[in-house]
Design an enzyme around this catalytic site. Sequence first.
Site, PDB file in Angstrom:
ATOM      1  N   ALA A   1       0.818  -1.219   0.000  1.00 10.65           N
ATOM      2  CA  ALA A   1       0.000   0.000   0.000  1.00 10.65           C
ATOM      3  C   ALA A   1       0.848   1.264   0.000  1.00 10.65           C
ATOM      4  CB  ALA A   1      -0.927  -0.006   1.210  1.00 10.65           C
ATOM      5  N   GLU A   2       1.937   1.233   0.741  1.00  8.90           N
ATOM      6  CA  GLU A   2       2.751   2.437   0.912  1.00  8.90           C
ATOM      7  C   GLU A   2       3.632   2.737  -0.294  1.00  8.90           C
ATOM      8  OE1 GLU A   2       2.836   4.707   3.193  1.00  8.90           O
ATOM      9  OE2 GLU A   2       1.551   3.855   4.742  1.00  8.90           O
ATOM     10  N   SER A   3       4.303   1.723  -0.813  1.00  7.65           N
ATOM     11  CA  SER A   3       5.324   1.995  -1.836  1.00  7.65           C
ATOM     12  C   SER A   3       5.272   1.083  -3.044  1.00  7.65           C
ATOM     13  CB  SER A   3       6.711   1.854  -1.199  1.00  7.65           C
ATOM     14  OG  SER A   3       6.935   0.494  -0.832  1.00  7.65           O
TER      15      SER A   3
END
Length: 232
Positions: free
Chosen positions: A130-132
């Site tokens: 989700a983040e990167s």
Amino acid sequence: MLRFITFACFFCCSLTCIAAQSGEVDSKRQLKLSPGDRPQVLPEQPQRKALPQVAVYKSLKNDGTAVFSDRQPLNRSYQVMRFDCFACDPLSKVNWHTTPLYTRPYNRLIVAAATEHQLDPALIRAVIHAESAFRPAVVSRKGAVGLMQLMPQTAAQLGVANSTAPEQNIAGGSRYLAQLLKQYNGEMALALAAYNAGSSNVRRYKGIPPFAETQAYVERVTILHKRYQQAG
């Protein structure tokens, strides 16, 4: 007779002018407000502002140390990077139920961090996704760095010296995630909301903050977590 007609016309025109002026005065009087009255103002329609896109420049020092800046480096080669949280855009067209998973990258590091901090490896992998989207050197427009997008201040508190190094980033991000889960008595949704928006906002709103980005983030990480669990 002619004088009478002329006088009559002059008299009628005068009355018309007086009536018009009187109506104008009355109209002006009606527009005046009493001391306790307030003018009616139509509410402004909120306009959606485009998120600013910030150019991030990655360059290397002579000793090989990576440097990230919002200014173009002088006298040395650089790489332009643009990035925003992969799962944070509320208008994202990605189908989170079918988007390809990253089941193999950094498996050893994720398992080690999960074991140390008593976390589900699938959750760590979901947050990284989700983040990167598993890109170790990305920097967000807010300054978060690396796989689990650690802000510099958070990274320093976690003892992470280089957030672009996968081993340090995963170890630090997992530790932070474990701290949040403990803080919220294992309630994953609240921990994820705090990971995205900060604990202060979760405390302020007594739950998941009413931010479109945070709500989308929590929902999407939850979907990815279940899919990574099923993937094994």
